[in-house]
Scaffold this motif. Structure first.
Motif, PDB file in Angstrom:
ATOM      1  N   GLY A 624       0.807  -1.219   0.000  1.00  0.00           N
ATOM      2  CA  GLY A 624       0.000   0.000   0.000  1.00  0.00           C
ATOM      3  C   GLY A 624       0.835   1.261   0.000  1.00  0.00           C
ATOM      4  N   VAL A 625       2.167   1.125  -0.093  1.00  0.00           N
ATOM      5  CA  VAL A 625       3.057   2.287  -0.099  1.00  0.00           C
ATOM      6  C   VAL A 625       3.257   2.749  -1.533  1.00  0.00           C
ATOM      7  N   SER A 626       3.185   4.043  -1.777  1.00  0.00           N
ATOM      8  CA  SER A 626       3.385   4.587  -3.120  1.00  0.00           C
ATOM      9  C   SER A 626       4.803   4.287  -3.597  1.00  0.00           C
ATOM     10  N   GLY A 627       4.955   4.110  -4.913  1.00  0.00           N
ATOM     11  CA  GLY A 627       6.265   3.806  -5.452  1.00  0.00           C
ATOM     12  C   GLY A 627       6.254   3.743  -6.956  1.00  0.00           C
ATOM     13  N   LEU A 628       7.391   3.300  -7.505  1.00  0.00           N
ATOM     14  CA  LEU A 628       7.512   3.195  -8.953  1.00  0.00           C
ATOM     15  C   LEU A 628       6.766   1.967  -9.471  1.00  0.00           C
ATOM     16  N   VAL A 629       6.154   2.121 -10.623  1.00  0.00           N
ATOM     17  CA  VAL A 629       5.442   1.022 -11.282  1.00  0.00           C
ATOM     18  C   VAL A 629       6.113   0.772 -12.626  1.00  0.00           C
ATOM     19  N   ASP A 630       6.565  -0.462 -12.824  1.00  0.00           N
ATOM     20  CA  ASP A 630       7.166  -0.853 -14.114  1.00  0.00           C
ATOM     21  C   ASP A 630       6.148  -1.725 -14.851  1.00  0.00           C
ATOM     22  N   PRO A 670      -4.288  -3.319  -7.612  1.00  0.00           N
ATOM     23  CA  PRO A 670      -5.367  -3.205  -8.603  1.00  0.00           C
ATOM     24  C   PRO A 670      -4.859  -3.132 -10.041  1.00  0.00           C
ATOM     25  N   ILE A 671      -3.689  -2.466 -10.255  1.00  0.00           N
ATOM     26  CA  ILE A 671      -3.141  -2.392 -11.617  1.00  0.00           C
ATOM     27  C   ILE A 671      -2.791  -3.779 -12.106  1.00  0.00           C
ATOM     28  N   LYS A 672      -2.231  -4.610 -11.236  1.00  0.00           N
ATOM     29  CA  LYS A 672      -1.915  -5.998 -11.624  1.00  0.00           C
ATOM     30  C   LYS A 672      -3.178  -6.765 -12.002  1.00  0.00           C
ATOM     31  N   ILE A 673      -4.222  -6.611 -11.162  1.00  0.00           N
ATOM     32  CA  ILE A 673      -5.470  -7.350 -11.417  1.00  0.00           C
ATOM     33  C   ILE A 673      -6.094  -6.899 -12.735  1.00  0.00           C
ATOM     34  N   ILE A 674      -6.083  -5.573 -12.994  1.00  0.00           N
ATOM     35  CA  ILE A 674      -6.666  -5.051 -14.242  1.00  0.00           C
ATOM     36  C   ILE A 674      -5.939  -5.640 -15.445  1.00  0.00           C
ATOM     37  N   LYS A 745     -13.786  -3.075 -14.257  1.00  0.00           N
ATOM     38  CA  LYS A 745     -14.352  -1.713 -14.375  1.00  0.00           C
ATOM     39  C   LYS A 745     -14.498  -1.070 -12.992  1.00  0.00           C
ATOM     40  N   THR A 746     -14.883  -1.888 -11.996  1.00  0.00           N
ATOM     41  CA  THR A 746     -15.023  -1.351 -10.641  1.00  0.00           C
ATOM     42  C   THR A 746     -13.688  -0.837 -10.114  1.00  0.00           C
ATOM     43  N   LEU A 747     -12.604  -1.609 -10.381  1.00  0.00           N
ATOM     44  CA  LEU A 747     -11.274  -1.185  -9.952  1.00  0.00           C
ATOM     45  C   LEU A 747     -10.855   0.091 -10.679  1.00  0.00           C
ATOM     46  N   VAL A 748     -11.113   0.143 -11.994  1.00  0.00           N
ATOM     47  CA  VAL A 748     -10.748   1.334 -12.778  1.00  0.00           C
ATOM     48  C   VAL A 748     -11.513   2.562 -12.259  1.00  0.00           C
ATOM     49  N   ASP A 749     -12.822   2.396 -12.037  1.00  0.00           N
ATOM     50  CA  ASP A 749     -13.621   3.505 -11.511  1.00  0.00           C
ATOM     51  C   ASP A 749     -13.107   3.941 -10.147  1.00  0.00           C
TER      52      ASP A 749
END
Length: 776
Positions: A624-630, A670-674, A745-749
């Motif tokens: 849950g900590v903000s960071g870099l996304v590759d 959530p980005i992984k799941i999407i 869609k729920t995650l994106v929203d």
């Protein structure tokens, strides 16, 4: 006790006197005539009758035309599908003629008979036609169920194949009989029906032995615009007569008949011809009858030229009336003919007699009113006031003083009822308060409806929803589904039929509701009301799905950790052995003879370590900590997990990432799941030798665009955007739940992003996701 008169006896004598007087008056009034009024009334009645008959026939024939055209559309759809050229065991050849076996104990009207003449060879094309037309059996069956006027529905192809429902012994046909020469085929072929409309035949003798028939025929054309055959629906003349024309009575002389524009007879009670030869046309024309007077012939010709008409004429010394009305959509006219004198006699009454009748009636009424006023009305007023008080929720006893003992007893009974109702009302109010408290305490919407879907009782939450939507329709679908009309897949009829409780999930916007239905069955076994409990389960479904995803990721992590633990030491041994072999190879072998093999071992060890590291990284828990996304790294991890299916289907995957790792403020899970849902859906949509393209790039400094595209089977649901609704799936056969894309869609929203589907592409699927990002 004071002697009283019977109210019932008094009313009875008054009724007898009034009726005797009425009979005398009516008998006297029948002797008088009012010609002009009677004639106008007769004209209006006759026109209304013939217009009504015309409209009923027009509606029925139009319904049959619509169903025939629908059957033709279904056949053209089946023509566009692939079909086997292998004949099934239910068909066999008898004396050179192809027929179909009849199944024992089959259900009525759902199994067709087949006929192909003995001079048609069973080529692969003919067999395909047999198999394609067999798809029409359920279509034919449904048409017969909904259109009770129809005797037969069938298709006759250009290659002389006939398929007819209900099942019938096709032995009535000659072995070399060709359907393309029959009137129902000829009338709809390319030459006679270039507009390709639904057309009706003249009456002819049915080939299946049911008498005089008219057929509605509609042509069927294949994708190459070549005529395949005709679909037909047969209506028996006897059925037409029984439903619209027979049983019609306007005196002894009244008759109704049906003519074409040219005078050909569709039906006439005076012209009954015996049906003998198959396919024989009924070509009787009323103008060929020499017994009809010239005056009547002229009247009929004028009637056939007009939409509506009414004529008076003298025929063979008799005054007659003739009314006609054209049937919309058909070159047919309904005609009613009757003797004028007989018809007018039913509508005559004298004005003077009517005035006398009214005067006598008034006098008798005054006498009766005076009697009833003093002996009935005044005492009853006291009772009425008591009842009104009772209906308004008050209670009070009434006083009575009349000569009728029935009213005295009624008053006493009312006072007893008043006392009992007061006790019962107090008890009911207490119970009602208890029930209301229970209903309002229920978590969810609870209503009780009748069999017409009207809401009878609703708890507080139901009323709040109704007020929020500002609705005036107190129907179950207004409160439960926010609709102005009945739900598309309403199960209330099923509950009324099966009389069993049921459950159903209902989607309203982005929310999912679970509806539970409890029928209230009375002592006679009938359902009078149904209790419906509706609860929102969106959060529980989303939570369940998220937990499943988390568990899945945890399983992958546990599995990866186990693999890493189990093969870590063997990999270290192999890596060390490779180093020793490499050292030995340089010093003790000729020119490093095994250099290539040792390099292969080292590369294999590195690949194994990379796979384990990738699995551990992808399945690691989100802190849950903000960071870099590759994104490229995440996509490659997902593809590696699905690598087995990619190799099995020989799928080509192209990755186009046009951005460097970026800083994201929020959970990365959530980005992984999407991405995992979108990529896995594309892989599953491809059968073999397909392609999946994944693109990611910035549309602006603070917006990320992700596009996943495949050339798979595409989406058959229309409109395509419905796939983002819960429980909508194209993979029911493979166990699809229909909530994957909804969760996506729920995650994106939830990330303040957007997701859309390209509905314009003709093949495959393309989904685009836009997410907000924070630049590093």
């Amino acid at each position: 006790m004071r002697k009283t008169r019977s109210f019932t006896t008094t009313i009875l004598w008054a009724f007898i006197i009034l009726n005797i007087s009425s009979i005398m008056i009516l008998t006297f009034s029948i002797k008088h005539e009012d010609g002009e009024r009677a004639l106008n009334s007769a004209k209006t009645s006759l026109l209304e009758i013939v217009t009504e008959k015309s409209e009923l026939i027009s509606i029925s024939l139009k319904n049959i035309e619509d169903k025939t055209e629908n059957m033709a559309d279904w056949m053209e759809y089946f023509l566009a599908q692939d079909s086997s050229d292998k004949i099934t065991a239910s068909y066999y050849v008898k004396n050179g003629v192809l027929v179909r076996k009849e199944i024992i104990n089959r259900s009525p009207n759902n199994y067709s008979a087949v006929f192909s003449p003995n001079n048609i060879a069973m080529t692969p094309q003919i067999i395909k036609e047999i198999n394609m037309t067999e798809n029409m059996d359920p279509i034919f069956s449904k048409v017969l169920q909904h259109e009770i006027m129809l005797q037969w529905v069938y298709i006759a192809t250009k290659n002389e194949l006939l398929r007819v429902l209900p099942f019938y012994d096709v032995g009535v046909f000659k072995d070399d009989h060709w359907q393309t020469g029959d009137t129902f085929y000829q009338i709809a072929n390319e030459k006679n029906n270039p507009e390709r409309d639904s057309v009706w035949t003249s009456p002819y003798v049915d080939y299946l032995g049911t008498g005089w028939t008219i057929s509605c025929s509609h042509p069927v054309y294949d994708s190459n615009n070549n005529m395949f055959g005709v679909v037909c629906a047969d209506v028996g003349i006897d059925e037409l007569k029984e439903r619209f024309l027979e049983g019609f009575k306007l005196g002894e002389s009244g008759k109704i008949y049906l003519l074409t524009d040219s005078g050909s007879i569709i039906y006439h009670p005076d012209y009954q011809i015996r049906a003998e030869k198959q396919g024989e046309l009924y070509n009787k024309n009323i103008f060929d009858d020499n017994s009809i007077s010239p005056v009547k012939i002229q009247i009929l010709k004028q009637a056939l030229l007009q939409k509506e008409s009414l004529f008076q004429f003298t025929d063979h010394g008799q005054e007659k009336m003739l009314s006609s009305c054209r049937i919309d959509g058909q070159p047919w006219t309904v005609i009613i003919e009757i003797n004028k004198k007989e018809f007018l006699s039913q509508n005559r009454i004298n004005g003077e007699t009517l005035a006398q009748l009214i005067l006598i009636g008034i006098i008798l009424a005054i006498v009766l009113v005076v009697i009833l006023y003093y002996e009935f009305s005044i005492p009853m007023k006291s009772l009425v006031e008591g009842v009104r008080t009772l209906s308004e929720g008050g209670f009070g006893r009434v006083r009575y003083n009349t000569g009728f003992f029935e009213i005295n007893e009624l008053s006493e009974a009312f006072n007893n009822m008043n006392d009992n109702l007061q006790k019962y009302t107090e008890s009911i109010l207490q119970k009602n308060n208890e029930i209301t408290t229970v209903l309002n305490a229920i978590d969810g919407v609870l209503v009780i409806i009748d069999t017409d879907k009207n809401v009878r009782i609703a708890n507080k939450r139901s009323e709040e929803r109704l007020l929020q939507e500002n609705r005036h329709i107190h129907k179950c679908y207004a409160i439960l589904a926010n609709r102005n009309e009945i739900c598309e897949y309403c199960i209330l009829d099923k509950i009324l039929r099966e009389k069993q409780p049921a459950e159903k999930n209902l989607t309203i916007g982005s929310e999912i509701y679970k509806n539970i239905y409890y029928p209230i069955i009375e002592a006679n076994g009938e359902i009078k009301e149904i209790v419906i409990l509706s609860q929102c389960i969106t959060k529980s479904i989303a939570m369940k799905t998220e937990l499943q995803q988390i568990e899945k990721m945890a399983e992958i992590g546990q599995f990866s950790a186990a693999i890493a633990h189990e093969i870590k030491n063997p990999l270290a041994v192999i890596k060390g052995a490779a180093y020793i072999m490499k050292t030995y190879n340089k010093g003790f072998t000729d020119a490093g003879a095994y250099t290539e093999e040792i390099a292969q071992v080292e590369n294999a060890v590195k690949e194994a370590e990379h796979v384990i590291a990738t699995l551990l990284d992808f399945s690691s828990r989100d802190t849950g900590v903000s960071g870099l996304v590759d994104l490229k790294k995440i996509i490659e991890q997902i593809l590696m997990i699905s690598n087995k299916e990619i190799i099995k289907k020989d799928i080509k995957v192209s990755i186009d990432i046009k951005l460097e790792p970026f800083f994201y403020s929020g959970k990365i899970e959530p980005i992984k799941i999407i991405l995992q849902n979108l990529i896995n859906n594309s892989i599953q949509a491809i059968n073999k030798n397909g392609q999946v393209c994944v693109y990611a790039g910035k549309t602006s400094e603070n917006q990320l665009s992700i596009i996943v595209k495949d050339n798979g089977s595409g989406i058959s649901i229309r409109p395509k955007a419905k796939i983002f609704e819960p429980f909508i799936t194209t993979k029911k056969e493979s166990g699809g739940t229909g909530i994957g894309l909804w969760i996506t869609k729920t995650l994106v929203d939830g990330m303040d992003g957007s997701i859309c589907l390209d509905e314009e592409i003709s093949k495959g699927t393309e989904i685009k996701v836009i997410l907000p990002i924070i630049a590093e």
